[in-house]
Design a protein around this motif. Structure first.
Motif, PDB file in Angstrom:
ATOM      1  N   THR A  86       0.839  -1.210   0.000  1.00 13.02           N
ATOM      2  CA  THR A  86       0.000   0.000   0.000  1.00 13.02           C
ATOM      3  C   THR A  86       0.873   1.259   0.000  1.00 13.02           C
ATOM      4  O   THR A  86       0.571   2.236  -0.703  1.00 13.02           O
ATOM      5  N   VAL A  87       1.944   1.238   0.779  1.00 13.79           N
ATOM      6  CA  VAL A  87       2.842   2.398   0.836  1.00 13.79           C
ATOM      7  C   VAL A  87       3.443   2.672  -0.551  1.00 13.79           C
ATOM      8  O   VAL A  87       3.471   3.815  -1.016  1.00 13.79           O
ATOM      9  N   VAL A  88       3.895   1.608  -1.216  1.00 12.16           N
ATOM     10  CA  VAL A  88       4.518   1.784  -2.546  1.00 12.16           C
ATOM     11  C   VAL A  88       3.482   2.329  -3.537  1.00 12.16           C
ATOM     12  O   VAL A  88       3.756   3.301  -4.264  1.00 12.16           O
ATOM     13  N   ALA A 116       1.036  13.301   5.812  1.00  6.86           N
ATOM     14  CA  ALA A 116       0.370  12.121   6.401  1.00  6.86           C
ATOM     15  C   ALA A 116       1.046  10.856   5.870  1.00  6.86           C
ATOM     16  O   ALA A 116       1.260   9.885   6.611  1.00  6.86           O
ATOM     17  N   PHE A 117       1.425  10.888   4.590  1.00  8.48           N
ATOM     18  CA  PHE A 117       2.128   9.742   3.997  1.00  8.48           C
ATOM     19  C   PHE A 117       3.488   9.548   4.668  1.00  8.48           C
ATOM     20  O   PHE A 117       3.871   8.444   5.049  1.00  8.48           O
ATOM     21  N   ILE A 118       4.220  10.661   4.829  1.00 15.46           N
ATOM     22  CA  ILE A 118       5.555  10.576   5.454  1.00 15.46           C
ATOM     23  C   ILE A 118       5.427  10.067   6.897  1.00 15.46           C
ATOM     24  O   ILE A 118       6.212   9.216   7.346  1.00 15.46           O
ATOM     25  N   ALA A 119       4.400  10.555   7.626  1.00 13.80           N
ATOM     26  CA  ALA A 119       4.196  10.107   9.013  1.00 13.80           C
ATOM     27  C   ALA A 119       3.893   8.612   9.048  1.00 13.80           C
ATOM     28  O   ALA A 119       4.458   7.869   9.866  1.00 13.80           O
ATOM     29  N   ALA A 122       7.082   6.715   8.351  1.00 15.28           N
ATOM     30  CA  ALA A 122       8.024   6.768   9.476  1.00 15.28           C
ATOM     31  C   ALA A 122       7.576   5.827  10.593  1.00 15.28           C
ATOM     32  O   ALA A 122       8.383   5.042  11.115  1.00 15.28           O
ATOM     33  N   VAL A 123       6.272   5.870  10.926  1.00 13.75           N
ATOM     34  CA  VAL A 123       5.755   4.989  11.993  1.00 13.75           C
ATOM     35  C   VAL A 123       5.916   3.530  11.563  1.00 13.75           C
ATOM     36  O   VAL A 123       6.325   2.669  12.353  1.00 13.75           O
ATOM     37  N   GLY A 124       5.626   3.256  10.293  1.00 18.87           N
ATOM     38  CA  GLY A 124       5.751   1.887   9.784  1.00 18.87           C
ATOM     39  C   GLY A 124       7.182   1.369   9.874  1.00 18.87           C
ATOM     40  O   GLY A 124       7.412   0.241  10.314  1.00 18.87           O
ATOM     41  N   LEU A 178      -6.120   0.085   0.515  1.00 12.82           N
ATOM     42  CA  LEU A 178      -6.466   0.625   1.834  1.00 12.82           C
ATOM     43  C   LEU A 178      -7.587  -0.215   2.463  1.00 12.82           C
ATOM     44  O   LEU A 178      -7.567  -0.486   3.676  1.00 12.82           O
ATOM     45  N   GLY A 179      -8.529  -0.648   1.636  1.00 11.50           N
ATOM     46  CA  GLY A 179      -9.607  -1.516   2.123  1.00 11.50           C
ATOM     47  C   GLY A 179      -9.059  -2.843   2.625  1.00 11.50           C
ATOM     48  O   GLY A 179      -9.421  -3.314   3.709  1.00 11.50           O
ATOM     49  N   VAL A 180      -8.147  -3.441   1.844  1.00 15.44           N
ATOM     50  CA  VAL A 180      -7.558  -4.729   2.246  1.00 15.44           C
ATOM     51  C   VAL A 180      -6.754  -4.546   3.534  1.00 15.44           C
ATOM     52  O   VAL A 180      -6.824  -5.368   4.466  1.00 15.44           O
TER      53      VAL A 180
END
Lengths: 203, 105
Positions: A86-88, A116-119, A122-124, A178-180
Motif C-alpha cells: 500500500t505504501v509503494v 500524512a504519507f511521510i508520518a 516513518a511509523v511503519g 487501503l480496504g484490504v
C-alpha cells in the motif's frame, strides 16, 4: 446424551472461533485422536475411558491458545506485506498526481497528502524494527495512509477534473489496498484480543 | 523448556515415516522413555505450524479399520530443517555440558 469426547470437541470448536476453517479441520482430527486413545484404554468401552482420553489430551483452551499465537503471527505477516504494498502504490499514485497537477503547494490538501504519507511511512519503519505485533502502530499507519489518500483525492478532485486514466487507476489501486489493509488490521486486532482472552482464562 | 524444542521433536518423530497425531505423540513418549509425557493435544499446534512452514505435508487417509485420519509426512525442507536443529542442539548441549562439568575440574 453426548459423551465426554463429543463435549470436548464441541468446546474446542468454540475456542477456535477465530479461525472457522481450522476449527472444522481440527474437530475431526481431534475426535479421531480421542476415539483411538479411548479405545486403547483398558476400561474401553466406558464413559471412564472417554473421560481419561480427554484428560490426557489437555485443556481445549490451552490448545486453542497455541493455535491463536500462530494465527497472530500469520495475520501480522499478512498485514505487514499489505502495508508495504500500500505504501509503494500510494507513493506512486501521489507522484502521478503531482506530475499531472500544478497546484499550490501551500494549500492544505497537498500538505496532508504529503505529510500524512511521510508520518505513516516513518511509523511503519520504526514499528517494523521495534513493534511488529503492535496494533497501535499499524492503526497509525492506516490512519496516515487514509488521510494521505483522502487528501490526494480531494486535492486532485479526481472524479470531476478529467484526470488521465493512469492517475485514476493508481487512485483506485490505493483505495482498494487501503480496504484490504483495514480488513487485515481489524483481523489482527481480533486475533490479538482472542489470544489475550485464551491466555487469561477469561470467557 | 521443551516447548521451544517441540517442533524439532515432532519432525524427528516423523523421520521414520508418515504418521497421524496419536501415533506421533505415542512415538515421542516412547522415544523419550516417558520423559516427554506431554498433554496429547499440544502436538497439534506444532503440526499445524510446521505444515504452514512447509516442513510437513498432510493428507486425509482411510485405513482398513475405516476411520478417516490426517496423516503427516516430513518434507525435504523439513528434513533439512531437522538436520540444522540437530546441529544447533549438539553445539548447545555440548556448551552446557562443558559449563556444568567445568566446576568439577
Amino acid at each position: 446424551m453426548n459423551g465426554a469426547i463429543d463435549d470436548y470437541v464441541a468446546n474446542l470448536r468454540g475456542e477456535l472461533d477465530f479461525d472457522p476453517a481450522l476449527a472444522r479441520r481440527l474437530a475431526s482430527e481431534v475426535e479421531d485422536h480421542l476415539r483411538e486413545a479411548a479405545e486403547a484404554d483398558p476400561a474401553w468401552p466406558s464413559p471412564e475411558a472417554e473421560r481419561r482420553a480427554v484428560e490426557r489430551f489437555g485443556l481445549g483452551r490451552e490448545i486453542a491458545a497455541g493455535f491463536a499465537v500462530d494465527a497472530v503471527d500469520r495475520q501480522a505477516r499478512r498485514t505487514w506485506i499489505t502495508l508495504a504494498v500500500t505504501v509503494v502504490v500510494t507513493f506512486v499514485a501521489m507522484r502521478l498526481r503531482v506530475i499531472w497537477l500544478d497546484d499550490d503547494v501551500l494549500a492544505l490538501a497537498p500538505l496532508i497528502d504529503r505529510y500524512a504519507f511521510i508520518a505513516a511511512l516513518a511509523v511503519g519503519v520504526i514499528a517494523w524494527f521495534a513493534f511488529r505485533r503492535s496494533l497501535a502502530a499499524l492503526a497509525i499507519c492506516l490512519v496516515g495512509l487514509l488521510a494521505s489518500i483522502g487528501a490526494g483525492i480531494v486535492r486532485a478532485d479526481l472524479f470531476a477534473n478529467g484526470a488521465p486514466i493512469h492517475v485514476l487507476l493508481s487512485a483506485a489501486g490505493e483505495i482498494a489496498l487501503l480496504g484490504v489493509l483495514s480488513f487485515h488490521v481489524i483481523g489482527l486486532g481480533r486475533r490479538l484480543r482472542r489470544t489475550a482472552l485464551l491466555r487469561s482464562g477469561a470467557p | 523448556m521443551l516447548k521451544g524444542h517441540l517442533d524439532a521433536i515432532v519432525l524427528a518423530a516423523l523421520e521414520a515415516g508418515p504418521a497421524h497425531g496419536y501415533a506421533i505423540i505415542e512415538a515421542i513418549r516412547q522415544r523419550s522413555a516417558g520423559t516427554f509425557d506431554l498433554p496429547e493435544g499440544t502436538v497439534y499446534p506444532a503440526l499445524h505450524r510446521l505444515e504452514q512452514a512447509s516442513l510437513l505435508s498432510s493428507a486425509w487417509t482411510t485405513p482398513p479399520n475405516g476411520r478417516r485420519r490426517r496423516v503427516y509426512s516430513i518434507t525435504r525442507a523439513g528434513s533439512a530443517a531437522l538436520g540444522e536443529r540437530r546441529k544447533a542442539w549438539g553445539r548447545f548441549s555440548q556448551a552446557v555440558d562443558t559449563a556444568l562439568e567445568g566446576g568439577r575440574a
